[in-house]
Motif scaffolding. Structure first.
Motif, mmCIF file in Angstrom:
data_model
loop_
_atom_site.group_PDB
_atom_site.id
_atom_site.type_symbol
_atom_site.label_atom_id
_atom_site.label_comp_id
_atom_site.label_asym_id
_atom_site.label_seq_id
_atom_site.Cartn_x
_atom_site.Cartn_y
_atom_site.Cartn_z
ATOM 1 N N LYS A 174 11.753 1.788 6.055
ATOM 2 C CA LYS A 174 12.659 0.993 6.452
ATOM 3 C C LYS A 174 12.997 -0.228 5.794
ATOM 4 O O LYS A 174 14.080 -0.515 5.209
ATOM 5 N N ALA A 175 11.738 -0.938 5.390
ATOM 6 C CA ALA A 175 11.954 -2.180 4.686
ATOM 7 C C ALA A 175 12.429 -1.827 3.095
ATOM 8 O O ALA A 175 13.023 -2.691 2.731
ATOM 9 N N ALA A 176 11.987 -0.957 2.545
ATOM 10 C CA ALA A 176 12.295 -0.257 1.262
ATOM 11 C C ALA A 176 13.906 -0.234 1.253
ATOM 12 O O ALA A 176 14.524 -0.507 0.326
ATOM 13 N N LYS A 177 14.310 0.424 2.377
ATOM 14 C CA LYS A 177 15.758 0.786 2.436
ATOM 15 C C LYS A 177 16.492 -0.286 2.581
ATOM 16 O O LYS A 177 17.679 -0.374 1.912
ATOM 17 N N ALA A 178 15.876 -1.210 3.363
ATOM 18 C CA ALA A 178 16.824 -2.551 3.701
ATOM 19 C C ALA A 178 16.782 -3.393 2.369
ATOM 20 O O ALA A 178 17.823 -3.942 2.016
ATOM 21 N N ALA A 179 15.627 -3.545 1.519
ATOM 22 C CA ALA A 179 15.728 -4.218 0.515
ATOM 23 C C ALA A 179 16.894 -3.510 -0.601
ATOM 24 O O ALA A 179 17.309 -4.316 -1.466
ATOM 25 N N LYS A 180 16.777 -2.179 -0.720
ATOM 26 C CA LYS A 180 17.716 -1.619 -1.723
ATOM 27 C C LYS A 180 19.319 -1.754 -1.202
ATOM 28 O O LYS A 180 20.191 -2.229 -2.113
ATOM 29 N N ALA A 181 19.406 -1.933 0.025
ATOM 30 C CA ALA A 181 20.737 -2.230 0.565
ATOM 31 C C ALA A 181 21.269 -3.703 0.249
ATOM 32 O O ALA A 181 22.293 -3.887 -0.089
ATOM 33 N N VAL A 182 20.229 -4.533 0.372
ATOM 34 C CA VAL A 182 20.676 -6.138 -0.119
ATOM 35 C C VAL A 182 20.927 -6.154 -1.643
ATOM 36 O O VAL A 182 21.846 -6.818 -1.824
ATOM 37 N N ALA A 226 0.779 -1.224 0.029
ATOM 38 C CA ALA A 226 -0.083 -0.006 -0.025
ATOM 39 C C ALA A 226 0.946 1.310 0.093
ATOM 40 O O ALA A 226 0.602 2.129 -0.606
ATOM 41 N N ALA A 227 1.970 1.234 0.766
ATOM 42 C CA ALA A 227 2.804 2.454 0.835
ATOM 43 C C ALA A 227 3.456 2.691 -0.671
ATOM 44 O O ALA A 227 3.594 3.979 -0.750
ATOM 45 N N GLU A 228 3.763 1.573 -1.291
ATOM 46 C CA GLU A 228 4.614 1.710 -2.696
ATOM 47 C C GLU A 228 3.298 2.413 -3.631
ATOM 48 O O GLU A 228 3.831 3.128 -4.452
ATOM 49 N N GLU A 229 2.198 1.908 -3.490
ATOM 50 C CA GLU A 229 1.299 2.510 -4.462
ATOM 51 C C GLU A 229 0.871 3.803 -4.087
ATOM 52 O O GLU A 229 -0.130 4.367 -4.985
ATOM 53 N N GLY A 230 1.020 4.434 -2.821
ATOM 54 C CA GLY A 230 0.772 5.499 -2.607
ATOM 55 C C GLY A 230 -0.491 5.571 -1.676
ATOM 56 O O GLY A 230 -0.885 6.580 -1.439
ATOM 57 N N GLU A 231 -0.969 4.402 -1.217
ATOM 58 C CA GLU A 231 -2.135 4.357 -0.525
ATOM 59 C C GLU A 231 -2.005 4.792 0.713
ATOM 60 O O GLU A 231 -0.721 4.244 1.293
ATOM 61 N N GLY A 233 -3.650 2.040 12.649
ATOM 62 C CA GLY A 233 -2.490 1.345 13.519
ATOM 63 C C GLY A 233 -1.124 0.958 12.894
ATOM 64 O O GLY A 233 -0.352 0.607 13.378
ATOM 65 N N GLU A 234 -1.226 1.236 11.568
ATOM 66 C CA GLU A 234 -0.152 0.763 10.771
ATOM 67 C C GLU A 234 0.721 2.020 10.659
ATOM 68 O O GLU A 234 0.060 3.165 10.461
ATOM 69 N N LYS A 235 2.348 1.852 10.676
ATOM 70 C CA LYS A 235 2.913 3.318 10.485
ATOM 71 C C LYS A 235 3.792 3.070 9.087
ATOM 72 O O LYS A 235 3.983 1.911 8.945
ATOM 73 N N PRO A 236 3.748 4.296 8.423
ATOM 74 C CA PRO A 236 4.350 4.141 7.284
ATOM 75 C C PRO A 236 6.091 4.054 7.337
ATOM 76 O O PRO A 236 6.715 3.882 6.351
ATOM 77 N N LYS A 237 6.607 4.513 8.753
ATOM 78 C CA LYS A 237 7.906 4.275 8.950
ATOM 79 C C LYS A 237 8.536 2.686 8.583
ATOM 80 O O LYS A 237 9.568 2.610 7.913
ATOM 81 N N GLY A 238 7.817 1.828 8.916
ATOM 82 C CA GLY A 238 8.164 0.423 8.716
ATOM 83 C C GLY A 238 8.472 0.146 7.359
ATOM 84 O O GLY A 238 9.370 -0.531 7.042
ATOM 85 N N ALA A 239 7.583 0.744 6.442
ATOM 86 C CA ALA A 239 7.433 0.413 4.941
ATOM 87 C C ALA A 239 8.726 0.953 4.474
ATOM 88 O O ALA A 239 9.389 0.541 3.663
#
Length: 165
Positions: A30-38, A12-17, A22-28
């Motif tokens: 972080k995950a994108a950053k981690a994927a990029k680093a890998v 949802a965060a990638e699509e702009g939704e 209760g969900e936080k966009p910070k986690g998304a």
């Protein structure tokens, strides 16, 4: 939070939704950053090759002085005034001979007085022009100045005015 919800939130965060409550966009992020680093290759810091045996400390920022108040409250006065420079005239027989024959006055002066300062002091005190000043330091540690006057002035008249003769 369950793994399925995390994946849904990331999608949802990638699509702009907006994420669910209760969900936080910070986690998304972080995950994108981690994927990029890998995906990227890991770069290591290259060690600098030293070609000189001397180590020079790196230059640091030098800030200009900005004082809150002046270091000295008043301006210092000149301690070597005309009265301090010329201490007394010399009245020996050889000094008298110089006054009469070669138009020269002889003074004992301050040890730190320069020829230029002596010249100015004589001009101010006795209103005469000096052609040349010779100095020597006597064995007792005092400085003696031979002041040659110009042709316009007579040393004998000046000596009378001072009170030497």
């Amino acid at each position: 939070m369950a793994p399925k919800k995390k994946a849904a939130a990331a999608a949802a965060a990638e699509e702009g939704e907006k994420p669910e409550e209760g969900e936080k966009p910070k986690g998304a992020k972080k995950a994108a950053k981690a994927a990029k680093a890998v995906k990227k290759s890991v770069t290591r810091k290259v060690k600098k090759v030293r070609t000189n045996v001397h180590f020079f400390r790196p230059k640091t920022k030098i800030t200009p002085k900005n004082p809150k108040y002046p270091k000295k409250s008043t301006v210092g006065r000149e301690r070597m005034d005309k009265y301090r420079i010329i201490q007394c005239p010399v009245t020996t027989e050889s000094a008298m001979k110089k006054i009469e024959e070669i138009n020269t006055l002889v003074f004992l002066v301050d040890i730190r007085a320069t020829k230029l300062k002596i010249k100015e002091a004589v001009k101010q005190l006795y209103d005469v022009k000096c052609a040349k000043v010779n100095t020597l330091i006597r064995p007792d540690g005092r400085k003696k100045a031979y002041v040659h006057l110009t042709q316009d002035y007579d040393a004998l008249d000046v000596a009378n005015r001072i009170g030497i003769i």
